[in-house]
Design an enzyme around this catalytic site. Structure first.
Site, PDB file in Angstrom:
ATOM      1  CE  LYS A 239      -3.831  -2.351   2.346  1.00 30.02           C
ATOM      2  NZ  LYS A 239      -4.514  -2.665   3.617  1.00 30.02           N
TER       3      LYS A 239
ATOM      4  CD  GLN B 137      -3.438  -4.375   6.782  1.00 24.73           C
ATOM      5  OE1 GLN B 137      -3.610  -3.316   6.179  1.00 24.73           O
ATOM      6  NE2 GLN B 137      -3.871  -5.531   6.308  1.00 24.73           N
TER       7      GLN B 137
ATOM      8  CG  ASP C 193      -9.384   0.026   5.661  1.00 22.31           C
ATOM      9  OD1 ASP C 193      -9.246  -0.412   4.510  1.00 22.31           O
ATOM     10  OD2 ASP C 193      -8.594  -0.210   6.598  1.00 22.31           O
TER      11      ASP C 193
HETATM   12  N1  GUN Z   1      -6.829  -6.789   6.682  1.00 18.70           N
HETATM   13  C1  GUN Z   1      -7.264  -7.518   5.644  1.00 18.70           C
HETATM   14  N2  GUN Z   1      -7.840  -6.718   4.723  1.00 18.70           N
HETATM   15  C2  GUN Z   1      -7.782  -5.467   5.208  1.00 18.70           C
HETATM   16  C3  GUN Z   1      -8.204  -4.202   4.704  1.00 18.70           C
HETATM   17  O1  GUN Z   1      -8.794  -4.061   3.632  1.00 18.70           O
HETATM   18  N3  GUN Z   1      -7.932  -3.138   5.499  1.00 18.70           N
HETATM   19  C4  GUN Z   1      -7.311  -3.255   6.690  1.00 18.70           C
HETATM   20  N4  GUN Z   1      -7.110  -2.150   7.400  1.00 18.70           N
HETATM   21  N5  GUN Z   1      -6.901  -4.404   7.179  1.00 18.70           N
HETATM   22  C5  GUN Z   1      -7.143  -5.504   6.437  1.00 18.70           C
END
Ligand code: GUN
Length: 292
Positions: A52, A96, A119
């Protein structure tokens, strides 16, 4: 059979965003700034967050990675969240998941400012999504919708079977697929661990969206000819013959299921890269909203 090439489409989206960021710069505007909070050293999370942050750099966004130790207390993480909420330089941020077990995930996600919640996990944003209001749609379901849209997959009046009811994927995608729109207008069945006769359901499905996390769970004898398959599973399977000591596989027994499918996403290279592209798209939207 046509591959729904998430890698290709995500690159197109990133190129589109790159152009917009360059224009922002030319106008002397602040460029989008995404922050990511990672607690601990989970291998998959490190990979995702790293990816990311790298993507941000590539397309001209500012990015900040806040990597906290595994033993970080809930109180300290909440302090970090409040700091990000109050930092005018940050347009959007993610925490995350999963978080270490001693931290209440719900409490942390509730503390995120909905206007910075790229998110789309905050109840305010999830609620808005469910009510067809403009909001941040979670990156994975948003990515699936965008992939279906760009390949012109017909979803209207089709029977979509979603496998898995997670808050991040199954639940939101089941809502989005049933909403009025294109893609959308689908008749949705949301299947989960307590569903009886899953095979009976998947055999009726025009579209199967699997978000289960069980390698090669969906077999060819569970789907009908011409089905569209969206594989959201990303599981690391230990394998000493591979350089990294594992390989990545999805929920779908791809080699056989693909022979019956009209459209199918590969793993890797399907939904995964779309997720990152849509997170960037949400961050761009956050910047534009803060500008207005
Ligand atoms: N863990 C697995 N997928 C995601 C996501 O899309 N965002 C976040 N913050 N954590 C995750």
């Amino acid at each position: 059979m046509e591959i729904l090439d998430g890698k290709k489409i995500s690159n197109q989206i990133k190129e589109e965003i790159t152009v917009e960021v360059a224009q922002m710069k030319e106008r002397g505007e602040k460029v989008p700034h995404l922050a990511a909070v990672l607690v601990g050293n989970d291998g998959a999370s490190l990979t995702y967050v790293g990816s990311k942050v790298r993507s941000c750099k590539k397309i001209g966004f500012e990015s900040t990675l806040i990597h906290l130790p595994e033993e970080t207390t809930e109180e300290d993480l909440l302090k970090q969240v409040h700091q990000l909420n109050n930092d005018p330089a940050i347009d959007g941020y993610i925490v995350q998941l999963p978080l270490p077990k001693h931290i209440d995930e719900e409490k942390v996600l509730m503390a995120v400012d909905p206007d910075k919640d790229v998110d789309g996990f905050h109840p305010t944003n999830f609620g808005k999504m469910a009510l067809d209001m403009e909001t941040f749609i979670s990156a994975t379901p948003f990515g699936i919708m965008e992939l279906l849209k760009r390949y012109n997959v017909d979803t209207e009046g089709k029977h979509t079977v979603v496998i898995g009811r997670s808050h991040i994927v199954g639940r939101p995608i089941s809502i989005l697929m049933s909403q009025k729109g294109k893609p959308g207008n689908s008749t949705v069945t949301l299947a989960h661990s307590r569903t009886k006769n899953l095979k009976e359901l998947t055999l009726q499905a025009d579209i199967v969206i699997s978000a289960l996390g069980v390698p090669r769970f969906l077999k060819a004898d569970m789907v009908k000819e011409g089905v569209t398959i969206i594989d959201v599973g990303i599981t690391r399977v230990a394998d000493d013959t591979k350089e990294k000591g594992y390989y990545i596989t999805g929920d779908v027994d791809f080699d056989y299921v693909s022979k019956k499918a009209s459209f199918i996403t590969p793993v890797p290279g399907g939904v995964g890269p779309m997720t990152i592209a849509m997170l960037l798209k949400n961050t761009l939207l956050a910047r534009e909203r803060h500008n207005n």
